[in-house]
Design an enzyme around this catalytic site. Structure first.
Site, mmCIF file in Angstrom:
data_model
loop_
_atom_site.group_PDB
_atom_site.id
_atom_site.type_symbol
_atom_site.label_atom_id
_atom_site.label_comp_id
_atom_site.label_asym_id
_atom_site.label_seq_id
_atom_site.Cartn_x
_atom_site.Cartn_y
_atom_site.Cartn_z
ATOM 1 N N LYS A 21 0.835 -1.210 0.000
ATOM 2 C CA LYS A 21 0.000 0.000 0.000
ATOM 3 C C LYS A 21 0.868 1.258 0.000
ATOM 4 O O LYS A 21 0.646 2.178 -0.774
ATOM 5 C CB LYS A 21 -0.928 0.033 1.225
ATOM 6 C CG LYS A 21 -1.852 -1.172 1.341
ATOM 7 C CD LYS A 21 -2.837 -1.042 2.489
ATOM 8 C CE LYS A 21 -2.220 -0.990 3.875
ATOM 9 N NZ LYS A 21 -1.523 -2.245 4.278
ATOM 10 N N ARG B 235 -9.205 0.879 9.711
ATOM 11 C CA ARG B 235 -8.768 -0.499 9.962
ATOM 12 C C ARG B 235 -9.804 -1.268 10.773
ATOM 13 O O ARG B 235 -9.594 -2.437 11.058
ATOM 14 C CB ARG B 235 -7.464 -0.470 10.759
ATOM 15 C CG ARG B 235 -6.233 -0.873 9.955
ATOM 16 C CD ARG B 235 -5.081 -0.680 10.879
ATOM 17 N NE ARG B 235 -3.893 -1.386 10.562
ATOM 18 C CZ ARG B 235 -2.830 -0.845 9.971
ATOM 19 N NH1 ARG B 235 -2.877 0.388 9.533
ATOM 20 N NH2 ARG B 235 -1.727 -1.543 9.805
ATOM 21 N N ARG C 58 11.634 -6.225 4.430
ATOM 22 C CA ARG C 58 11.385 -4.788 4.277
ATOM 23 C C ARG C 58 12.364 -3.958 5.113
ATOM 24 O O ARG C 58 12.688 -4.315 6.238
ATOM 25 C CB ARG C 58 9.951 -4.487 4.715
ATOM 26 C CG ARG C 58 9.593 -3.026 4.597
ATOM 27 C CD ARG C 58 8.121 -2.836 4.489
ATOM 28 N NE ARG C 58 7.434 -2.878 5.767
ATOM 29 C CZ ARG C 58 6.142 -2.598 5.902
ATOM 30 N NH1 ARG C 58 5.421 -2.284 4.836
ATOM 31 N NH2 ARG C 58 5.571 -2.661 7.081
ATOM 32 N N ARG D 241 11.640 -2.376 11.001
ATOM 33 C CA ARG D 241 10.655 -2.001 12.024
ATOM 34 C C ARG D 241 10.479 -3.158 13.012
ATOM 35 O O ARG D 241 10.483 -4.316 12.620
ATOM 36 C CB ARG D 241 9.309 -1.707 11.355
ATOM 37 C CG ARG D 241 9.281 -0.384 10.653
ATOM 38 C CD ARG D 241 8.093 -0.229 9.716
ATOM 39 N NE ARG D 241 6.822 -0.728 10.245
ATOM 40 C CZ ARG D 241 5.650 -0.586 9.607
ATOM 41 N NH1 ARG D 241 5.602 0.037 8.441
ATOM 42 N NH2 ARG D 241 4.549 -1.055 10.125
ATOM 43 N N ARG E 177 0.016 -9.250 13.458
ATOM 44 C CA ARG E 177 -0.613 -8.245 12.583
ATOM 45 C C ARG E 177 -1.519 -8.902 11.551
ATOM 46 O O ARG E 177 -2.559 -8.354 11.196
ATOM 47 C CB ARG E 177 0.474 -7.406 11.899
ATOM 48 C CG ARG E 177 1.154 -6.458 12.869
ATOM 49 C CD ARG E 177 2.455 -5.948 12.313
ATOM 50 N NE ARG E 177 2.272 -4.965 11.271
ATOM 51 C CZ ARG E 177 3.188 -4.699 10.348
ATOM 52 N NH1 ARG E 177 4.335 -5.359 10.337
ATOM 53 N NH2 ARG E 177 2.971 -3.778 9.445
HETATM 54 P P1 AMP Z 1 1.165 0.370 9.280
HETATM 55 O O1 AMP Z 1 2.366 1.193 9.022
HETATM 56 O O2 AMP Z 1 -0.035 0.834 8.487
HETATM 57 O O3 AMP Z 1 1.414 -1.112 9.125
HETATM 58 O O4 AMP Z 1 0.764 0.615 10.815
HETATM 59 C C1 AMP Z 1 1.654 0.255 11.852
HETATM 60 C C2 AMP Z 1 0.916 0.161 13.168
HETATM 61 O O5 AMP Z 1 0.323 1.428 13.488
HETATM 62 C C3 AMP Z 1 -0.242 -0.825 13.215
HETATM 63 O O6 AMP Z 1 0.188 -2.154 13.433
HETATM 64 C C4 AMP Z 1 -1.042 -0.262 14.391
HETATM 65 O O7 AMP Z 1 -0.417 -0.556 15.629
HETATM 66 C C5 AMP Z 1 -0.919 1.243 14.161
HETATM 67 N N1 AMP Z 1 -1.992 1.729 13.275
HETATM 68 C C6 AMP Z 1 -1.839 2.258 12.032
HETATM 69 N N2 AMP Z 1 -3.030 2.600 11.508
HETATM 70 C C7 AMP Z 1 -3.957 2.289 12.439
HETATM 71 C C8 AMP Z 1 -5.366 2.378 12.488
HETATM 72 N N3 AMP Z 1 -6.087 2.855 11.448
HETATM 73 N N4 AMP Z 1 -5.995 1.972 13.628
HETATM 74 C C9 AMP Z 1 -5.303 1.490 14.671
HETATM 75 N N5 AMP Z 1 -3.967 1.344 14.688
HETATM 76 C C10 AMP Z 1 -3.297 1.741 13.579
#
Ligand code: AMP
Length: 209
Positions: free
Chosen positions: A13, A88, A122, A155, A166
Site C-alpha cells: 500500500k 482499519r 522490508r 521495524r 498483525r
Molecule cells: P502500518 O504502518 O499501516 O502497518 O501501521 C503500523 C501500526 O500502526 C499498526 O500495526 C497499528 O499498531 C498502528 N496503526 C496504524 N493505523 C492504524 C489504524 N487505522 N488503527 C489502529 N492502529 C493503527
C-alpha cells in the site's frame, strides 16, 4: 480523488501510494507513518502508542479517528487524499463516512505467504518512512534511503512474531471492511502480487488516471 488503500500489512500500500501521489497530486496520509513519527519525536502520542505498535496490535479507535479527522481538515487534503492504513476497523470506517466522502477503496489482494516474504525483507527509512526491500526493491546504497539519504532499519513490527499478530489482527478487525465497502459499491480489487511497475499500471487502468 479521495482514496482508501485497504489490505494486509506488507501488501504494498505504501509503495503504491508513493507513486500514486505523483500521479494524482494528493497527499499520502499513512496513520502508521504518523504514529511512527510521534514515537520518534517522543511526543505524548508517541509515548502512548509505542508499545502498541511494537506488539502489532491496533491503537484505539478514538485516538486514531481524532488524528485522521484533524489531518483531513488541513488544506492540502481538501481536494483529495490517499488514506493508507485507515480505516482499519468498522467503527473507524463509520466515523470516516461522517466527515469525508470517499470516492474509491482499493483492496490489495495478496496471500499470507506473500505478506511474510515482503515484511521480513522490508527496510524502512527512519527519516521519511519510505520502504525498500532487500531483494525486490533494493536502495542504490545499502542501508541508505534513495529519497532522502536517511538510515534504513527493520521495524520492530516487521519481526516474525509481530507479523503473525498483525496478520491475525488484519483478518479479525480489518478484513470485514472489504464487504463493508463492496456493499457500498466503492471497492476495486487490486492484485497486489506482481512487482510495483505492474501494480502501478493496473492502478492507472482501474481508475482511468
Ligand atoms: P502500518 O504502518 O499501516 O502497518 O501501521 C503500523 C501500526 O500502526 C499498526 O500495526 C497499528 O499498531 C498502528 N496503526 C496504524 N493505523 C492504524 C489504524 N487505522 N488503527 C489502529 N492502529 C493503527
Amino acid at each position: 480523488m479521495k482514496l482508501i488503500f485497504l489490505g494486509p500489512p506488507g501488501a504494498g500500500k505504501g509503495t503504491l501510494a508513493a507513486k500514486a501521489v505523483e500521479i494524482l497530486t494528493v497527499p499520502h496520509i499513512s496513520t502508521g507513518n504518523i504514529f511512527r513519527a510521534a514515537i520518534a519525536a517522543k511526543s505524548p502520542l508517541g509515548l502512548k502508542v509505542k508499545e502498541i505498535l511494537d506488539s502489532g496490535k491496533l491503537v484505539d479507535d478514538e485516538t486514531t479517528i481524532g488524528l485522521v479527522r484533524e489531518r483531513l481538515a488541513q488544506d492540502d487534503a481538501r481536494a483529495g487524499y490517499i488514506l493508507d492504513g485507515f480505516p482499519r476497523t468498522i467503527p473507524q470506517a463509520e466515523a470516516l463516512s461522517g466527515f469525508s466522502a470517499v470516492d474509491k477503496v482499493l483492496n490489495f489482494d495478496i496471500p499470507d505467504s506473500g505478506v511474510v516474504e515482503r515484511l521480513s525483507g522490508r527496510r524502512t527509512c527512519k527519516k521519511c518512512g519510505v520502504n525498500f526491500h532487500i531483494l525486490f526493491n533494493k536502495p542504490e546504497r545499502e542501508g541508505i534511503c534513495d529519497a532522502c539519504g536517511g538510515e534504513l532499519y527493520t521495524r520492530d513490527d516487521d519481526k516474525a512474531e509481530a507479523i503473525r499478530k498483525r496478520l491475525q489482527v488484519y483478518r479479525d478487525q480489518t478484513a470485514p471492511l472489504i464487504d463493508f465497502y463492496r456493499e457500498k459499491g466503492l471497492l476495486i480489487d487490486v492484485d497486489a502480487r506482481p512487482g510495483i511497475d505492474e501494480v502501478v499500471e493496473n492502478f492507472r487502468k482501474s481508475l482511468g488516471v
